[in-house]
Design a protein around this motif. Sequence first.
Motif, mmCIF file in Angstrom:
data_model
loop_
_atom_site.group_PDB
_atom_site.id
_atom_site.type_symbol
_atom_site.label_atom_id
_atom_site.label_comp_id
_atom_site.label_asym_id
_atom_site.label_seq_id
_atom_site.Cartn_x
_atom_site.Cartn_y
_atom_site.Cartn_z
ATOM 1 N N GLU A 167 0.834 -1.207 0.000
ATOM 2 C CA GLU A 167 0.000 0.000 0.000
ATOM 3 C C GLU A 167 0.871 1.260 0.000
ATOM 4 O O GLU A 167 0.626 2.198 -0.744
ATOM 5 C CB GLU A 167 -0.880 -0.019 1.248
ATOM 6 C CG GLU A 167 -2.213 0.648 1.039
ATOM 7 C CD GLU A 167 -3.127 0.365 2.218
ATOM 8 O OE1 GLU A 167 -3.370 1.298 2.987
ATOM 9 O OE2 GLU A 167 -3.539 -0.800 2.395
ATOM 10 N N THR A 208 2.616 1.634 -3.338
ATOM 11 C CA THR A 208 1.663 2.072 -4.367
ATOM 12 C C THR A 208 1.437 3.571 -4.246
ATOM 13 O O THR A 208 1.419 4.299 -5.242
ATOM 14 C CB THR A 208 0.319 1.338 -4.202
ATOM 15 O OG1 THR A 208 0.595 -0.048 -4.142
ATOM 16 C CG2 THR A 208 -0.623 1.612 -5.347
ATOM 17 N N HIS A 209 1.298 4.015 -2.997
ATOM 18 C CA HIS A 209 1.076 5.436 -2.768
ATOM 19 C C HIS A 209 2.278 6.246 -3.259
ATOM 20 O O HIS A 209 2.125 7.248 -3.959
ATOM 21 C CB HIS A 209 0.828 5.693 -1.287
ATOM 22 C CG HIS A 209 0.655 7.146 -0.960
ATOM 23 N ND1 HIS A 209 -0.466 7.845 -1.340
ATOM 24 C CD2 HIS A 209 1.475 8.032 -0.354
ATOM 25 C CE1 HIS A 209 -0.329 9.102 -0.958
ATOM 26 N NE2 HIS A 209 0.845 9.240 -0.358
ATOM 27 N N GLN A 239 2.256 6.429 -6.898
ATOM 28 C CA GLN A 239 1.244 7.363 -7.407
ATOM 29 C C GLN A 239 1.739 8.802 -7.287
ATOM 30 O O GLN A 239 1.553 9.608 -8.195
ATOM 31 C CB GLN A 239 -0.066 7.204 -6.636
ATOM 32 C CG GLN A 239 -0.872 6.009 -7.125
ATOM 33 C CD GLN A 239 -1.990 5.652 -6.173
ATOM 34 O OE1 GLN A 239 -1.998 6.080 -5.013
ATOM 35 N NE2 GLN A 239 -2.920 4.849 -6.636
#
Length: 376
Positions: free
Chosen positions: A144, A147-148, A151
Amino acid sequence: MSDESAKPRVLLVDDESAVWQILGEKLGRSGFEWRGRSSAEDALDCLEQEHFDAIVSDLKMPGMTGLQLLAEVQKRHPHLAFVMATGEDDIRVGVDAMKHGADDYLVKPFHLDVAVESVRRALRKKSMETELEKYRHQLEEMVERRTHQLQVAMKRIERAYDETLEALGAALDLRDTETAGHSRRVSLYCLEIARAIGCTNEQLKTIARGAYLHDIGKIGIPDSVLLKQGKLTLEEMTVMQTHVRIGYELLSRIPFLSSASKIVLAHQERYDGAGYPQGRVGEEIPLGARIFAVADTLDAMTSDRPYRQALPFSTAREEIIRESGKQFDPDVVRVFLSLPEQTWENIRHHVASARERVNHRDPDEEEPFVREMLVN
Ligand SMILES: [Fe+2]
Protein backbone atom coordinates in the motif's frame (compact mmCIF):
# COMPACT_ATOMS: atom_id res chain seq x y z
CA MET A 1 1.21 -15.45 23.38
CA SER A 2 0.91 -11.98 24.78
CA ASP A 3 4.04 -12.06 26.92
CA GLU A 4 7.06 -14.18 25.94
CA SER A 5 8.28 -14.58 29.53
CA ALA A 6 4.88 -15.50 31.02
CA LYS A 7 3.77 -19.11 31.25
CA PRO A 8 1.38 -20.15 28.49
CA ARG A 9 -2.20 -20.27 29.81
CA VAL A 10 -4.45 -23.17 28.95
CA LEU A 11 -8.21 -23.48 29.51
CA LEU A 12 -9.45 -27.07 29.93
CA VAL A 13 -13.11 -27.82 29.22
CA ASP A 14 -14.75 -31.14 30.09
CA ASP A 15 -18.03 -32.01 31.74
CA GLU A 16 -16.09 -34.55 33.85
CA SER A 17 -14.03 -32.33 36.11
CA ALA A 18 -11.76 -35.26 37.05
CA VAL A 19 -10.46 -35.28 33.47
CA TRP A 20 -9.31 -31.67 33.44
CA GLN A 21 -8.07 -31.93 37.02
CA ILE A 22 -5.51 -34.64 36.11
CA LEU A 23 -4.47 -33.03 32.86
CA GLY A 24 -4.28 -29.63 34.54
CA GLU A 25 -1.92 -30.85 37.22
CA LYS A 26 0.31 -32.40 34.59
CA LEU A 27 0.28 -29.14 32.60
CA GLY A 28 1.12 -27.23 35.78
CA ARG A 29 4.17 -29.43 36.31
CA SER A 30 5.16 -28.86 32.66
CA GLY A 31 5.34 -25.08 32.84
CA PHE A 32 1.76 -24.05 32.01
CA GLU A 33 -0.86 -22.06 33.86
CA TRP A 34 -4.29 -23.57 33.60
CA ARG A 35 -7.99 -23.27 34.47
CA GLY A 36 -10.72 -25.90 34.19
CA ARG A 37 -14.39 -25.44 33.28
CA SER A 38 -17.19 -28.03 33.09
CA SER A 39 -19.15 -26.64 30.17
CA ALA A 40 -18.57 -24.77 26.93
CA GLU A 41 -20.80 -21.94 28.18
CA ASP A 42 -18.65 -21.49 31.32
CA ALA A 43 -15.52 -21.67 29.18
CA LEU A 44 -16.75 -18.79 27.00
CA ASP A 45 -17.45 -16.69 30.10
CA CYS A 46 -13.99 -17.45 31.39
CA LEU A 47 -12.43 -16.44 28.07
CA GLU A 48 -14.15 -13.06 28.36
CA GLN A 49 -12.55 -12.44 31.72
CA GLU A 50 -9.05 -13.87 31.43
CA HIS A 51 -6.39 -14.17 28.79
CA PHE A 52 -5.57 -17.65 27.45
CA ASP A 53 -3.23 -18.98 24.81
CA ALA A 54 -4.79 -22.40 24.27
CA ILE A 55 -7.95 -24.35 24.97
CA VAL A 56 -8.39 -28.12 25.27
CA SER A 57 -12.04 -29.03 24.92
CA ASP A 58 -13.99 -32.25 25.12
CA LEU A 59 -16.09 -32.96 22.05
CA LYS A 60 -19.21 -34.38 23.69
CA MET A 61 -20.66 -32.25 26.46
CA PRO A 62 -24.20 -31.56 27.60
CA GLY A 63 -25.40 -28.22 26.18
CA MET A 64 -22.97 -26.66 23.77
CA THR A 65 -20.71 -29.26 22.10
CA GLY A 66 -16.97 -28.99 21.50
CA LEU A 67 -17.55 -28.23 17.82
CA GLN A 68 -19.94 -25.40 18.68
CA LEU A 69 -17.40 -24.07 21.17
CA LEU A 70 -14.71 -24.24 18.46
CA ALA A 71 -16.91 -22.17 16.12
CA GLU A 72 -17.51 -19.54 18.84
CA VAL A 73 -13.84 -19.37 19.81
CA GLN A 74 -12.86 -18.88 16.19
CA LYS A 75 -15.26 -15.98 15.98
CA ARG A 76 -14.46 -14.30 19.28
CA HIS A 77 -10.85 -15.34 20.01
CA PRO A 78 -9.26 -16.29 16.70
CA HIS A 79 -5.70 -16.27 18.07
CA LEU A 80 -6.39 -19.02 20.61
CA ALA A 81 -4.88 -22.47 19.89
CA PHE A 82 -7.61 -25.14 20.05
CA VAL A 83 -7.15 -28.85 20.83
CA MET A 84 -10.21 -31.08 20.48
CA ALA A 85 -10.43 -34.13 22.79
CA THR A 86 -12.46 -37.05 21.44
CA GLY A 87 -13.33 -40.55 22.54
CA GLU A 88 -11.82 -43.45 20.62
CA ASP A 89 -15.05 -43.83 18.67
CA ASP A 90 -15.02 -40.22 17.54
CA ILE A 91 -11.58 -39.99 15.94
CA ARG A 92 -13.24 -39.12 12.62
CA VAL A 93 -14.96 -36.20 14.34
CA GLY A 94 -11.58 -35.09 15.72
CA VAL A 95 -10.16 -34.97 12.20
CA ASP A 96 -13.28 -33.10 11.14
CA ALA A 97 -12.68 -30.60 13.93
CA MET A 98 -9.22 -29.93 12.51
CA LYS A 99 -10.78 -29.28 9.14
CA HIS A 100 -12.95 -26.71 10.89
CA GLY A 101 -9.96 -24.94 12.40
CA ALA A 102 -8.84 -26.94 15.46
CA ASP A 103 -5.05 -27.03 15.72
CA ASP A 104 -4.79 -30.60 17.00
CA TYR A 105 -6.88 -33.38 18.51
CA LEU A 106 -6.40 -35.80 21.38
CA VAL A 107 -7.90 -39.22 21.94
CA LYS A 108 -9.32 -40.01 25.39
CA PRO A 109 -8.33 -41.45 27.75
CA PHE A 110 -5.30 -39.15 27.63
CA HIS A 111 -1.75 -40.28 27.75
CA LEU A 112 -0.60 -37.25 29.75
CA ASP A 113 2.79 -36.73 28.03
CA VAL A 114 1.10 -36.97 24.65
CA ALA A 115 -1.54 -34.46 25.77
CA VAL A 116 1.09 -31.95 26.92
CA GLU A 117 3.00 -32.38 23.66
CA SER A 118 -0.23 -31.86 21.74
CA VAL A 119 -0.88 -28.55 23.55
CA ARG A 120 2.70 -27.47 22.82
CA ARG A 121 2.30 -28.40 19.15
CA ALA A 122 -0.99 -26.50 18.87
CA LEU A 123 0.62 -23.42 20.46
CA ARG A 124 3.58 -23.60 18.07
CA LYS A 125 1.22 -23.95 15.11
CA LYS A 126 -0.87 -21.02 16.27
CA SER A 127 2.14 -18.84 16.88
CA MET A 128 3.47 -19.62 13.40
CA GLU A 129 0.10 -18.76 11.95
CA THR A 130 0.08 -15.50 13.90
CA GLU A 131 3.58 -14.68 12.63
CA LEU A 132 2.48 -15.44 9.10
CA GLU A 133 -0.60 -13.29 9.51
CA LYS A 134 1.58 -10.46 10.86
CA TYR A 135 3.96 -10.87 7.95
CA ARG A 136 1.09 -10.85 5.45
CA HIS A 137 -0.27 -7.74 7.08
CA GLN A 138 3.13 -6.03 6.91
CA LEU A 139 3.42 -7.02 3.27
CA GLU A 140 0.02 -5.54 2.54
CA GLU A 141 1.00 -2.34 4.31
CA MET A 142 4.24 -2.21 2.39
CA VAL A 143 2.47 -2.72 -0.94
CA GLU A 144 0.00 0.00 0.00
CA ARG A 145 2.83 2.37 0.96
CA ARG A 146 4.78 1.65 -2.21
CA THR A 147 1.66 2.07 -4.37
CA HIS A 148 1.08 5.44 -2.77
CA GLN A 149 4.72 6.46 -3.32
CA LEU A 150 4.43 5.37 -6.93
CA GLN A 151 1.24 7.36 -7.41
CA VAL A 152 2.91 10.46 -5.95
CA ALA A 153 5.91 9.95 -8.24
CA MET A 154 3.65 9.48 -11.27
CA LYS A 155 1.82 12.69 -10.39
CA ARG A 156 5.13 14.54 -10.16
CA ILE A 157 6.20 13.17 -13.51
CA GLU A 158 2.90 14.15 -15.10
CA ARG A 159 3.26 17.59 -13.65
CA ALA A 160 6.78 17.84 -15.04
CA TYR A 161 5.38 16.72 -18.41
CA ASP A 162 2.82 19.48 -18.38
CA GLU A 163 5.41 22.04 -17.36
CA THR A 164 7.53 20.94 -20.33
CA LEU A 165 4.49 21.26 -22.53
CA GLU A 166 3.79 24.74 -21.24
CA ALA A 167 7.39 25.76 -21.87
CA LEU A 168 7.06 24.52 -25.46
CA GLY A 169 3.86 26.55 -25.87
CA ALA A 170 5.51 29.62 -24.37
CA ALA A 171 8.42 29.28 -26.79
CA LEU A 172 5.98 29.52 -29.68
CA ASP A 173 4.08 32.42 -28.10
CA LEU A 174 7.34 34.38 -28.03
CA ARG A 175 7.76 34.04 -31.78
CA ASP A 176 4.15 34.31 -32.84
CA THR A 177 2.62 36.90 -30.56
CA GLU A 178 -0.50 37.17 -32.68
CA THR A 179 -1.63 33.77 -31.48
CA ALA A 180 -0.85 34.42 -27.81
CA GLY A 181 -3.79 33.11 -25.79
CA HIS A 182 -5.09 31.25 -28.83
CA SER A 183 -3.62 27.89 -27.77
CA ARG A 184 -5.14 28.14 -24.32
CA ARG A 185 -8.57 29.14 -25.54
CA VAL A 186 -8.64 26.46 -28.21
CA SER A 187 -7.61 23.79 -25.67
CA LEU A 188 -10.40 24.85 -23.34
CA TYR A 189 -12.97 24.99 -26.15
CA CYS A 190 -11.87 21.51 -27.23
CA LEU A 191 -12.23 20.19 -23.67
CA GLU A 192 -15.77 21.54 -23.39
CA ILE A 193 -16.83 19.81 -26.60
CA ALA A 194 -14.90 16.61 -25.81
CA ARG A 195 -16.49 16.37 -22.36
CA ALA A 196 -19.94 16.84 -23.86
CA ILE A 197 -19.17 14.05 -26.34
CA GLY A 198 -18.27 11.81 -23.39
CA CYS A 199 -14.53 11.35 -23.95
CA THR A 200 -12.57 9.43 -21.31
CA ASN A 201 -10.07 11.14 -19.02
CA GLU A 202 -7.18 9.78 -21.10
CA GLN A 203 -8.76 11.15 -24.30
CA LEU A 204 -9.30 14.53 -22.62
CA LYS A 205 -5.63 14.68 -21.66
CA THR A 206 -4.54 13.85 -25.20
CA ILE A 207 -6.94 16.36 -26.75
CA ALA A 208 -5.89 19.12 -24.34
CA ARG A 209 -2.21 18.53 -25.05
CA GLY A 210 -2.71 18.19 -28.81
CA ALA A 211 -4.83 21.33 -29.03
CA TYR A 212 -2.45 23.30 -26.86
CA LEU A 213 0.54 22.37 -29.03
CA HIS A 214 -1.23 22.25 -32.41
CA ASP A 215 0.97 24.96 -33.93
CA ILE A 216 4.21 24.05 -32.16
CA GLY A 217 5.73 23.20 -35.56
CA LYS A 218 5.68 26.92 -36.38
CA ILE A 219 8.87 27.06 -34.32
CA GLY A 220 10.53 25.63 -37.42
CA ILE A 221 9.07 28.15 -39.90
CA PRO A 222 11.39 31.00 -40.93
CA ASP A 223 10.49 34.46 -39.63
CA SER A 224 10.21 35.75 -43.20
CA VAL A 225 7.21 33.48 -43.66
CA LEU A 226 5.81 33.23 -40.15
CA LEU A 227 5.87 36.96 -39.43
CA LYS A 228 5.19 38.20 -42.94
CA GLN A 229 2.61 40.97 -43.08
CA GLY A 230 0.18 40.46 -45.93
CA LYS A 231 -0.61 37.58 -48.20
CA LEU A 232 1.71 34.57 -48.54
CA THR A 233 2.89 33.46 -51.97
CA LEU A 234 2.08 29.91 -53.03
CA GLU A 235 5.63 28.88 -52.19
CA GLU A 236 5.46 30.53 -48.78
CA MET A 237 2.14 28.85 -48.16
CA THR A 238 3.75 25.48 -48.85
CA VAL A 239 6.51 26.29 -46.37
CA MET A 240 3.92 27.38 -43.80
CA GLN A 241 1.99 24.15 -44.25
CA THR A 242 5.02 22.12 -43.21
CA HIS A 243 4.38 23.24 -39.62
CA VAL A 244 1.98 20.31 -39.06
CA ARG A 245 4.67 17.77 -39.97
CA ILE A 246 7.38 19.60 -38.05
CA GLY A 247 5.10 19.61 -34.99
CA TYR A 248 4.29 15.95 -35.44
CA GLU A 249 7.96 14.96 -35.83
CA LEU A 250 8.83 16.98 -32.74
CA LEU A 251 6.15 15.50 -30.48
CA SER A 252 5.84 11.92 -31.73
CA ARG A 253 9.30 11.17 -30.34
CA ILE A 254 8.25 12.21 -26.83
CA PRO A 255 6.40 9.20 -25.37
CA PHE A 256 3.89 11.15 -23.27
CA LEU A 257 3.00 13.34 -26.26
CA SER A 258 2.89 10.68 -28.96
CA SER A 259 -0.93 10.38 -28.97
CA ALA A 260 -1.25 14.16 -28.93
CA SER A 261 1.14 14.33 -31.90
CA LYS A 262 -1.51 12.61 -34.05
CA ILE A 263 -3.86 15.52 -33.38
CA VAL A 264 -1.09 17.96 -34.26
CA LEU A 265 -0.50 16.15 -37.57
CA ALA A 266 -4.22 16.16 -38.43
CA HIS A 267 -5.21 19.61 -37.17
CA GLN A 268 -5.49 21.08 -40.65
CA GLU A 269 -7.43 18.19 -42.16
CA ARG A 270 -11.01 18.77 -43.27
CA TYR A 271 -13.95 16.40 -42.84
CA ASP A 272 -14.55 16.40 -46.62
CA GLY A 273 -10.93 15.42 -47.34
CA ALA A 274 -9.82 18.80 -48.74
CA GLY A 275 -7.39 19.53 -45.90
CA TYR A 276 -3.68 18.80 -45.46
CA PRO A 277 -1.17 17.18 -45.10
CA GLN A 278 -2.76 13.80 -45.87
CA GLY A 279 -6.20 14.74 -47.19
CA ARG A 280 -7.85 12.37 -44.73
CA VAL A 281 -11.64 12.04 -44.85
CA GLY A 282 -14.31 11.79 -42.10
CA GLU A 283 -13.47 9.42 -39.29
CA GLU A 284 -10.00 8.78 -40.68
CA ILE A 285 -9.23 12.06 -38.95
CA PRO A 286 -8.66 11.53 -35.19
CA LEU A 287 -11.65 12.67 -33.11
CA GLY A 288 -9.43 15.16 -31.25
CA ALA A 289 -8.50 16.84 -34.54
CA ARG A 290 -12.16 16.95 -35.67
CA ILE A 291 -13.06 18.64 -32.39
CA PHE A 292 -10.07 20.96 -32.75
CA ALA A 293 -11.19 22.13 -36.20
CA VAL A 294 -14.44 23.53 -34.77
CA ALA A 295 -12.72 25.07 -31.74
CA ASP A 296 -10.00 26.65 -33.91
CA THR A 297 -12.48 28.34 -36.26
CA LEU A 298 -14.52 29.55 -33.29
CA ASP A 299 -11.45 31.17 -31.78
CA ALA A 300 -10.00 32.54 -35.02
CA MET A 301 -13.27 34.29 -35.89
CA THR A 302 -13.89 35.72 -32.44
CA SER A 303 -10.33 37.13 -32.11
CA ASP A 304 -9.01 40.46 -33.40
CA ARG A 305 -6.85 40.23 -36.51
CA PRO A 306 -4.63 42.99 -37.93
CA TYR A 307 -7.05 43.28 -40.86
CA ARG A 308 -10.36 43.05 -38.95
CA GLN A 309 -12.04 43.30 -35.55
CA ALA A 310 -13.17 40.20 -33.68
CA LEU A 311 -16.51 38.89 -34.93
CA PRO A 312 -19.37 38.05 -32.55
CA PHE A 313 -19.82 34.45 -31.39
CA SER A 314 -23.13 34.26 -33.25
CA THR A 315 -21.32 34.89 -36.58
CA ALA A 316 -18.80 32.16 -35.81
CA ARG A 317 -21.68 29.87 -34.97
CA GLU A 318 -23.35 30.51 -38.34
CA GLU A 319 -20.07 29.82 -40.16
CA ILE A 320 -19.62 26.55 -38.26
CA ILE A 321 -23.17 25.47 -39.18
CA ARG A 322 -22.48 26.37 -42.82
CA GLU A 323 -19.28 24.28 -42.86
CA SER A 324 -20.84 21.26 -41.12
CA GLY A 325 -20.14 18.18 -43.26
CA LYS A 326 -17.56 20.14 -45.30
CA GLN A 327 -14.81 21.43 -43.06
CA PHE A 328 -16.34 19.98 -39.89
CA ASP A 329 -17.66 16.68 -38.59
CA PRO A 330 -21.48 17.14 -38.35
CA ASP A 331 -21.58 15.13 -35.07
CA VAL A 332 -19.04 17.45 -33.46
CA VAL A 333 -20.95 20.48 -34.79
CA ARG A 334 -24.15 19.10 -33.25
CA VAL A 335 -22.50 18.79 -29.84
CA PHE A 336 -20.93 22.24 -30.21
CA LEU A 337 -24.34 23.77 -30.96
CA SER A 338 -25.88 22.07 -27.94
CA LEU A 339 -23.55 24.02 -25.62
CA PRO A 340 -24.57 27.53 -24.52
CA GLU A 341 -22.77 30.46 -26.17
CA GLN A 342 -21.91 31.78 -22.72
CA THR A 343 -19.48 28.84 -22.31
CA TRP A 344 -17.15 30.27 -24.98
CA GLU A 345 -17.40 33.81 -23.74
CA ASN A 346 -16.58 32.68 -20.22
CA ILE A 347 -13.49 30.85 -21.43
CA ARG A 348 -12.29 33.84 -23.45
CA HIS A 349 -12.73 36.04 -20.40
CA HIS A 350 -11.00 33.52 -18.11
CA VAL A 351 -7.95 33.19 -20.39
CA ALA A 352 -7.66 36.97 -20.76
CA SER A 353 -7.66 37.53 -17.00
CA ALA A 354 -5.27 34.61 -16.45
CA ARG A 355 -2.83 36.23 -18.89
CA GLU A 356 -2.99 39.46 -16.95
CA ARG A 357 -2.09 37.61 -13.78
CA VAL A 358 0.82 35.90 -15.49
CA ASN A 359 3.42 38.44 -14.34
CA HIS A 360 2.42 38.18 -10.72
CA ARG A 361 2.30 34.46 -10.32
CA ASP A 362 4.56 32.23 -8.29
CA PRO A 363 5.52 29.38 -10.61
CA ASP A 364 6.05 27.00 -7.66
CA GLU A 365 2.52 27.48 -6.44
CA GLU A 366 0.62 27.58 -9.66
CA GLU A 367 -0.42 24.41 -11.46
CA PRO A 368 0.81 24.18 -15.05
CA PHE A 369 -1.94 25.46 -17.31
CA VAL A 370 -2.65 22.14 -19.02
CA ARG A 371 -3.05 20.49 -15.63
CA GLU A 372 -5.23 23.27 -14.33
CA MET A 373 -7.64 23.03 -17.25
CA LEU A 374 -8.05 19.29 -16.85
CA VAL A 375 -8.86 19.70 -13.18
CA ASN A 376 -11.39 22.48 -13.74
FE1 LIG B 1 -1.95 25.21 -37.53
